[in-house]
Design a protein around this motif. Structure first.
Motif, PDB file in Angstrom:
ATOM      1  N   ILE A 137     102.079 -39.278 -83.234  1.00 45.02           N
ATOM      2  CA  ILE A 137     102.328 -38.710 -81.721  1.00 45.02           C
ATOM      3  C   ILE A 137     101.282 -39.141 -81.001  1.00 45.02           C
ATOM      4  CG2 ILE A 137     102.741 -36.977 -80.007  1.00 45.02           C
ATOM      5  CD1 ILE A 137     105.313 -37.757 -81.421  1.00 45.02           C
ATOM      6  N   GLU A 138      99.947 -38.706 -81.444  1.00 39.98           N
ATOM      7  CA  GLU A 138      98.720 -39.084 -80.727  1.00 39.98           C
ATOM      8  C   GLU A 138      98.605 -40.410 -80.526  1.00 39.98           C
ATOM      9  OE1 GLU A 138      96.675 -37.135 -79.017  1.00 39.98           O
ATOM     10  OE2 GLU A 138      98.609 -35.573 -79.623  1.00 39.98           O
ATOM     11  N   GLU A 139      98.904 -41.313 -81.587  1.00 35.09           N
ATOM     12  CA  GLU A 139      98.717 -42.803 -81.640  1.00 35.09           C
ATOM     13  C   GLU A 139      99.464 -43.190 -80.672  1.00 35.09           C
ATOM     14  OE1 GLU A 139      97.594 -44.989 -85.325  1.00 35.09           O
ATOM     15  OE2 GLU A 139      99.950 -45.192 -85.184  1.00 35.09           O
ATOM     16  N   ILE A 140     100.812 -42.867 -80.478  1.00 34.24           N
ATOM     17  CA  ILE A 140     101.812 -43.418 -79.609  1.00 34.24           C
ATOM     18  C   ILE A 140     101.308 -43.101 -78.237  1.00 34.24           C
ATOM     19  CG2 ILE A 140     104.252 -43.322 -78.652  1.00 34.24           C
ATOM     20  CD1 ILE A 140     104.893 -43.017 -81.784  1.00 34.24           C
ATOM     21  N   LYS A 141     100.969 -41.742 -77.969  1.00 39.44           N
ATOM     22  CA  LYS A 141     100.516 -41.568 -76.489  1.00 39.44           C
ATOM     23  C   LYS A 141      99.285 -42.285 -76.155  1.00 39.44           C
ATOM     24  CE  LYS A 141     101.828 -36.506 -76.594  1.00 39.44           C
ATOM     25  NZ  LYS A 141     101.205 -35.001 -76.579  1.00 39.44           N
ATOM     26  N   ASP A 142      98.262 -42.591 -76.982  1.00 44.05           N
ATOM     27  CA  ASP A 142      97.012 -43.246 -76.535  1.00 44.05           C
ATOM     28  C   ASP A 142      97.654 -44.684 -76.164  1.00 44.05           C
ATOM     29  OD1 ASP A 142      94.315 -43.734 -76.537  1.00 44.05           O
ATOM     30  OD2 ASP A 142      94.427 -45.109 -78.234  1.00 44.05           O
ATOM     31  N   ILE A 143      98.486 -45.296 -76.946  1.00 48.53           N
ATOM     32  CA  ILE A 143      98.949 -46.792 -76.566  1.00 48.53           C
ATOM     33  C   ILE A 143      99.991 -46.941 -75.570  1.00 48.53           C
ATOM     34  CG2 ILE A 143     100.242 -48.658 -77.643  1.00 48.53           C
ATOM     35  CD1 ILE A 143      99.083 -47.866 -80.512  1.00 48.53           C
ATOM     36  N   LEU A 144     100.583 -45.860 -75.165  1.00 48.11           N
ATOM     37  CA  LEU A 144     101.533 -45.834 -73.926  1.00 48.11           C
ATOM     38  C   LEU A 144     101.062 -45.152 -72.792  1.00 48.11           C
ATOM     39  CD1 LEU A 144     104.976 -45.565 -75.848  1.00 48.11           C
ATOM     40  CD2 LEU A 144     103.579 -47.541 -75.173  1.00 48.11           C
ATOM     41  N   MET A 145      99.764 -44.820 -73.001  1.00 49.10           N
ATOM     42  CA  MET A 145      99.127 -43.681 -71.819  1.00 49.10           C
ATOM     43  C   MET A 145      99.410 -44.195 -70.387  1.00 49.10           C
ATOM     44  SD  MET A 145      95.120 -44.107 -72.729  1.00 49.10           S
ATOM     45  CE  MET A 145      94.635 -42.748 -71.542  1.00 49.10           C
ATOM     46  N   GLU A 146      99.453 -45.416 -70.196  1.00 53.37           N
ATOM     47  CA  GLU A 146      99.387 -46.002 -68.837  1.00 53.37           C
ATOM     48  C   GLU A 146     100.540 -45.933 -68.193  1.00 53.37           C
ATOM     49  OE1 GLU A 146      99.676 -49.906 -70.775  1.00 53.37           O
ATOM     50  OE2 GLU A 146      99.020 -47.944 -71.191  1.00 53.37           O
ATOM     51  N   LEU A 147     101.976 -45.577 -68.921  1.00 52.96           N
ATOM     52  CA  LEU A 147     103.293 -45.640 -68.508  1.00 52.96           C
ATOM     53  C   LEU A 147     103.440 -44.298 -67.874  1.00 52.96           C
ATOM     54  CD1 LEU A 147     105.130 -47.535 -71.322  1.00 52.96           C
ATOM     55  CD2 LEU A 147     104.704 -48.355 -69.135  1.00 52.96           C
TER      56      LEU A 147
END
Length: 205
Positions: free
Chosen positions: A16-26
């Motif tokens: 979850i943290e990895e996904i949040k980090d990569i998609l954070m600007e959306l």
């Protein structure tokens, strides 16, 4: 713009943290299945491919929430082992296996295999399922070799054993910032990000 909820079919905090980090600007809220009250939902990953497993996981969540759902399935494919552990990567040493158990089994199977023959690749397939049932998938891939011993304290799963091509360090040694730019999951999520941008741009929710 109001944020769109996207549910990830996992309770894995690392993922979850990895996904949040990569998609954070959306403009999205990334929610785990635990966040939407589905922590007890355990989908049997009995597909023969990563794509089948990812779609199955996303579809089962989608039946229960009126939101966009994403799910991934990731596998480590080792050339010398005929592509094993592949779709069985998370349970390579058994259904209740820990990361350490899986790593130990992999090292045992590659015992006495020289470095030049320890080539492997990580693959991630991410499925995205819309509330209306429409779906799509994206794929990310990262090549490397399997180390002789675990190295590094970061990451999870096979990260301490996977030496990334071009870096000569394991994912566990590279740190999350770099890993989240070059990993198989990062590559798949980058493709997914463009699809989500299109969905948001079209006003489809």
């Amino acid at each position: 713009m109001s944020k769109i909820d996207i549910v990830v079919s996992t309770g894995n905090k690392h993922k979850i943290e990895e996904i949040k980090d990569i998609l954070m600007e959306l403009p999205i809220n990334v929610l785990s299945k635990n966040d939407v009250g589905l922590e007890s939902l355990d989908v049997v990953e009995d597909g023969e491919t990563l794509e089948e497993n990812a779609l199955k996981k996303a579809s089962e969540i989608s039946k229960r929430v009126n939101k966009i759902v994403i799910a991934d399935d990731t596998g480590l494919f080792v050339d010398k082992l005929g592509g094993r552990p592949g779709v069985y990567s998370s349970r390579y040493a058994g259904e209740e296996a820990t990361f350490e158990d899986n790593n130990k089994k992999l090292l045992k199977e590659l015992e006495n295999v020289p470095m030049e023959e320890r080539t492997a690749k990580f693959m991630t397939v991410i499925a995205i399922v819309m509330p209306d049932g429409a779906y799509d998938t994206v794929i990310g891939e990262c090549k490397g070799k399997i180390a002789f011993t675990p190295k590094g304290n970061g990451g999870f799963g096979y990260d301490p054993l996977f030496i990334v091509d071009g870096y000569d360090k394991t994912f566990a040694e590279l740190g999350n910032d770099l890993k989240n730019k070059i990993s198989h999951r990062a590559k798949a999520l980058n493709k997914l990000r463009e699809k989500i941008r299109t969905i948001i741009g079209n006003g489809r929710k």
